[in-house]
Design a protein around this motif. Structure first.
Motif, PDB file in Angstrom:
ATOM      1  N   LYS A 117      39.444 -32.424 -53.799  1.00 34.00           N
ATOM      2  CA  LYS A 117      40.758 -31.791 -53.468  1.00 34.00           C
ATOM      3  C   LYS A 117      41.897 -32.242 -54.147  1.00 34.00           C
ATOM      4  O   LYS A 117      43.024 -31.586 -54.114  1.00 34.00           O
ATOM      5  CB  LYS A 117      41.032 -32.246 -51.887  1.00 34.00           C
ATOM      6  N   ASN A 118      41.954 -33.029 -55.106  1.00 25.40           N
ATOM      7  CA  ASN A 118      43.054 -33.440 -55.799  1.00 25.40           C
ATOM      8  C   ASN A 118      43.100 -32.546 -57.087  1.00 25.40           C
ATOM      9  O   ASN A 118      44.085 -32.643 -57.953  1.00 25.40           O
ATOM     10  CB  ASN A 118      42.908 -34.925 -56.275  1.00 25.40           C
ATOM     11  N   SER A 119      42.217 -31.531 -57.390  1.00 24.63           N
ATOM     12  CA  SER A 119      42.201 -30.649 -58.463  1.00 24.63           C
ATOM     13  C   SER A 119      41.625 -29.290 -58.023  1.00 24.63           C
ATOM     14  O   SER A 119      41.236 -29.133 -56.723  1.00 24.63           O
ATOM     15  CB  SER A 119      41.448 -31.331 -59.656  1.00 24.63           C
ATOM     16  N   GLY A 120      41.415 -28.470 -59.010  1.00 27.48           N
ATOM     17  CA  GLY A 120      41.062 -27.024 -58.594  1.00 27.48           C
ATOM     18  C   GLY A 120      41.991 -26.121 -58.078  1.00 27.48           C
ATOM     19  O   GLY A 120      41.632 -25.369 -57.219  1.00 27.48           O
ATOM     20  N   TRP A 121      43.140 -26.422 -58.408  1.00 28.59           N
ATOM     21  CA  TRP A 121      44.130 -25.645 -57.878  1.00 28.59           C
ATOM     22  C   TRP A 121      44.622 -24.131 -58.463  1.00 28.59           C
ATOM     23  O   TRP A 121      45.506 -23.715 -58.176  1.00 28.59           O
ATOM     24  CB  TRP A 121      45.809 -26.548 -57.723  1.00 28.59           C
ATOM     25  N   LEU A 122      44.236 -24.000 -59.609  1.00 25.43           N
ATOM     26  CA  LEU A 122      44.537 -22.973 -60.527  1.00 25.43           C
ATOM     27  C   LEU A 122      44.790 -21.610 -59.767  1.00 25.43           C
ATOM     28  O   LEU A 122      45.891 -20.926 -60.054  1.00 25.43           O
ATOM     29  CB  LEU A 122      43.293 -22.660 -61.740  1.00 25.43           C
ATOM     30  N   LEU A 123      43.807 -21.004 -59.031  1.00 26.50           N
ATOM     31  CA  LEU A 123      43.967 -19.806 -58.559  1.00 26.50           C
ATOM     32  C   LEU A 123      45.185 -19.686 -57.587  1.00 26.50           C
ATOM     33  O   LEU A 123      45.939 -18.875 -57.544  1.00 26.50           O
ATOM     34  CB  LEU A 123      42.560 -19.385 -57.910  1.00 26.50           C
ATOM     35  N   GLN A 124      45.428 -20.939 -56.682  1.00 28.54           N
ATOM     36  CA  GLN A 124      46.492 -21.217 -55.920  1.00 28.54           C
ATOM     37  C   GLN A 124      47.707 -21.063 -56.644  1.00 28.54           C
ATOM     38  O   GLN A 124      48.821 -20.468 -56.213  1.00 28.54           O
ATOM     39  CB  GLN A 124      46.440 -21.958 -54.936  1.00 28.54           C
ATOM     40  N   SER A 125      47.701 -21.950 -57.757  1.00 26.05           N
ATOM     41  CA  SER A 125      48.924 -21.853 -58.705  1.00 26.05           C
ATOM     42  C   SER A 125      49.294 -20.685 -59.127  1.00 26.05           C
ATOM     43  O   SER A 125      50.449 -20.232 -59.403  1.00 26.05           O
ATOM     44  CB  SER A 125      48.797 -23.072 -59.602  1.00 26.05           C
ATOM     45  N   LEU A 126      48.275 -19.956 -59.867  1.00 21.96           N
ATOM     46  CA  LEU A 126      48.644 -18.533 -60.206  1.00 21.96           C
ATOM     47  C   LEU A 126      49.160 -17.805 -59.249  1.00 21.96           C
ATOM     48  O   LEU A 126      50.274 -17.155 -59.666  1.00 21.96           O
ATOM     49  CB  LEU A 126      47.168 -17.999 -60.707  1.00 21.96           C
ATOM     50  N   ALA A 127      48.788 -17.669 -58.100  1.00 22.03           N
ATOM     51  CA  ALA A 127      49.201 -16.643 -57.039  1.00 22.03           C
ATOM     52  C   ALA A 127      50.666 -17.189 -56.618  1.00 22.03           C
ATOM     53  O   ALA A 127      51.578 -16.382 -56.526  1.00 22.03           O
ATOM     54  CB  ALA A 127      48.354 -16.871 -55.792  1.00 22.03           C
ATOM     55  N   ASP A 128      50.983 -18.536 -56.583  1.00 18.33           N
ATOM     56  CA  ASP A 128      52.409 -18.887 -56.200  1.00 18.33           C
ATOM     57  C   ASP A 128      53.200 -18.457 -57.454  1.00 18.33           C
ATOM     58  O   ASP A 128      54.352 -18.154 -57.392  1.00 18.33           O
ATOM     59  CB  ASP A 128      52.382 -20.505 -56.165  1.00 18.33           C
ATOM     60  N   ALA A 129      52.775 -18.217 -58.706  1.00 15.45           N
ATOM     61  CA  ALA A 129      53.735 -18.050 -59.961  1.00 15.45           C
ATOM     62  C   ALA A 129      53.501 -16.548 -59.950  1.00 15.45           C
ATOM     63  O   ALA A 129      54.166 -15.783 -60.932  1.00 15.45           O
ATOM     64  CB  ALA A 129      53.153 -18.470 -61.061  1.00 15.45           C
ATOM     65  N   GLY A 130      53.176 -15.838 -59.036  1.00 15.24           N
ATOM     66  CA  GLY A 130      52.791 -14.231 -58.974  1.00 15.24           C
ATOM     67  C   GLY A 130      51.924 -13.658 -60.020  1.00 15.24           C
ATOM     68  O   GLY A 130      52.065 -12.223 -60.424  1.00 15.24           O
ATOM     69  N   ILE A 131      50.906 -14.420 -60.304  1.00 15.51           N
ATOM     70  CA  ILE A 131      49.798 -14.096 -61.438  1.00 15.51           C
ATOM     71  C   ILE A 131      48.520 -13.754 -60.836  1.00 15.51           C
ATOM     72  O   ILE A 131      48.004 -14.768 -60.009  1.00 15.51           O
ATOM     73  CB  ILE A 131      49.611 -14.986 -62.480  1.00 15.51           C
ATOM     74  N   GLN A 132      47.900 -12.777 -60.768  1.00 19.61           N
ATOM     75  CA  GLN A 132      46.874 -12.462 -59.979  1.00 19.61           C
ATOM     76  C   GLN A 132      45.445 -12.364 -60.921  1.00 19.61           C
ATOM     77  O   GLN A 132      45.797 -12.186 -62.117  1.00 19.61           O
ATOM     78  CB  GLN A 132      46.486 -10.846 -59.654  1.00 19.61           C
ATOM     79  N   PRO A 133      44.335 -13.217 -60.749  1.00 17.73           N
ATOM     80  CA  PRO A 133      43.251 -13.480 -61.554  1.00 17.73           C
ATOM     81  C   PRO A 133      42.997 -11.871 -62.366  1.00 17.73           C
ATOM     82  O   PRO A 133      42.286 -12.179 -63.646  1.00 17.73           O
ATOM     83  CB  PRO A 133      42.322 -14.112 -60.868  1.00 17.73           C
ATOM     84  N   GLU A 134      42.780 -10.945 -61.580  1.00 17.95           N
ATOM     85  CA  GLU A 134      42.258  -9.575 -62.194  1.00 17.95           C
ATOM     86  C   GLU A 134      43.487  -9.229 -63.226  1.00 17.95           C
ATOM     87  O   GLU A 134      42.875  -8.341 -63.957  1.00 17.95           O
ATOM     88  CB  GLU A 134      42.375  -8.620 -61.149  1.00 17.95           C
ATOM     89  N   ALA A 135      44.656  -9.941 -63.455  1.00 16.09           N
ATOM     90  CA  ALA A 135      45.523  -9.299 -64.368  1.00 16.09           C
ATOM     91  C   ALA A 135      45.322  -9.751 -65.617  1.00 16.09           C
ATOM     92  O   ALA A 135      45.939  -9.595 -66.725  1.00 16.09           O
ATOM     93  CB  ALA A 135      46.880  -9.399 -64.010  1.00 16.09           C
ATOM     94  N   ILE A 136      44.639 -10.907 -65.628  1.00 14.20           N
ATOM     95  CA  ILE A 136      44.188 -12.001 -66.925  1.00 14.20           C
ATOM     96  C   ILE A 136      43.402 -11.016 -67.949  1.00 14.20           C
ATOM     97  O   ILE A 136      42.293 -10.467 -67.754  1.00 14.20           O
ATOM     98  CB  ILE A 136      43.619 -13.071 -66.737  1.00 14.20           C
TER      99      ILE A 136
END
Length: 328
Positions: A117-136
């Motif tokens: 739980k201390n890592s693996g935050w990427l998708l949530q972090s991207l969402a918080d920055a307004g970036i959707q994974p489908e847009a990469i």
């Protein structure tokens, strides 16, 4: 968590590791649940860059992970001089997204679900920055270690970035996909464990094969990125030059894992390096160039947000962290 459980969990997650973790401490106290993860947004010429966090990895000792073979007192004295603990290391996992007009390029993908739980935050972090994974549109992979490729796939094997081309060094790909890997020049003691973990890397590469584009040294992308092979940590380990409007930032990936140990002593090394001596030579060469030209540095594993410069100091170098007057 025992050794067998570590292997089982990581293979099931589709990622293996060559990182020198004595144990993966999923039980370490994590930060309290956050409503949002921090991000740092800035510009480089005409580019918009965003740093997000994937969390951190805890290592419950310093040696022999860092500075294998160096007298313990010498290492501890340097840590104390820099007000750092001598009994453990927490490695940040800083992720960088580059936006050029309608192109979004992600450099490395974090650990995924393998490390707790201390890592693996990427998708949530991207969402918080307004970036959707489908847009990469593009994902640059610096090398095949699981804390860089783990976020490519979900636990169920689905792709996290379904619309992205994944760029990986051909040298790196061929090393990991070979029937066996040469770890003879690494100081990591349990070579059999490294070979077991390599199976997870192979699984990830097979999963993303339809998206995968292998590159040779010097490839340029979107007129703002140049990929340079910087071998040693792994055979095809890649640093990423990001440039626009006469400005440059160099994403150094795993060239450096400690600001206070490996800048002043790049020869000390890190036992996650596949070839310890070659990694040290590459580290010195790249740091000298960065110190000479003054390019900004983005460091994957240094303290947040991982931005600074290298400066020559004596026979080694010094990390000069970027400072900010307020959170941005």
């Amino acid at each position: 968590m025992n050794r067998r459980s570590v292997i089982r969990n990581m293979i099931l997650a589709g990622v293996g590791t060559a990182l020198p973790l004595t144990k993966l401490l999923a039980s370490v106290t994590a930060p309290k649940d956050l409503k949002s993860r921090p991000f740092h947004r800035f510009t480089l010429g005409d580019l918009e860059l965003t740093t997000v966090t994937d969390g951190y990895v805890h290592m419950d000792k310093v040696q022999p992970i860092f500075a294998p073979g160096v007298p313990r007192k010498e290492v501890d004295d340097l840590l104390k001089k820099n007000f750092r603990p001598t009994d453990h290391v927490d490695l940040g996992i800083n992720m960088l997204v580059v936006r050029k007009q309608d192109k979004l390029i992600l450099i490395d993908t974090g650990v995924g679900a393998a490390y707790g739980k201390n890592s693996g935050w990427l998708l949530q972090s991207l969402a918080d920055a307004g970036i959707q994974p489908e847009a990469i549109n593009a994902v640059v992979i610096s090398h095949g270690h699981p804390d860089h490729i783990g976020g490519l796939v979900k636990e169920d094997g689905q792709l996290n970035f379904p619309n992205a081309t994944v760029y990986l060094s051909r040298i790196e790909h061929d090393f990991w996909m070979a029937p066996t890997q040469d770890f003879s020049k690494s100081t990591f003691e349990d070579k059999a464990l490294l070979h077991t973990f390599a199976l997870g890397t192979q699984k990830v590469f097979r999963t993303v094969k339809p998206q995968l584009q292998l590159f040779e040294d010097g490839l340029t992308l979107f007129d703002c990125i140049r990929l340079e092979i910087a071998p040693g940590h792994t055979p095809g380990h890649t640093i990423t030059h990001i440039y626009s409007g006469g400005q440059e930032m160099v994403h150094i990936a795993d060239l450096i894992h400690s600001d206070v140990l490996l800048f002043p002593h790049p020869e000390w090394g890190f036992n996650g390096d596949t070839d310890l001596k070659l990694a040290a030579a590459t580290r010195k060469k790249v740091l000298q160039r960065l110190a000479d030209n003054g390019a900004a540095i983005f460091a994957y594993h240094l303290p947040w947000p991982g931005i600074g410069h290298a400066r020559k100091q004596g026979n080694g170098f010094e990390w000069v962290a970027e400072t900010y007057a307020y959170p941005v």
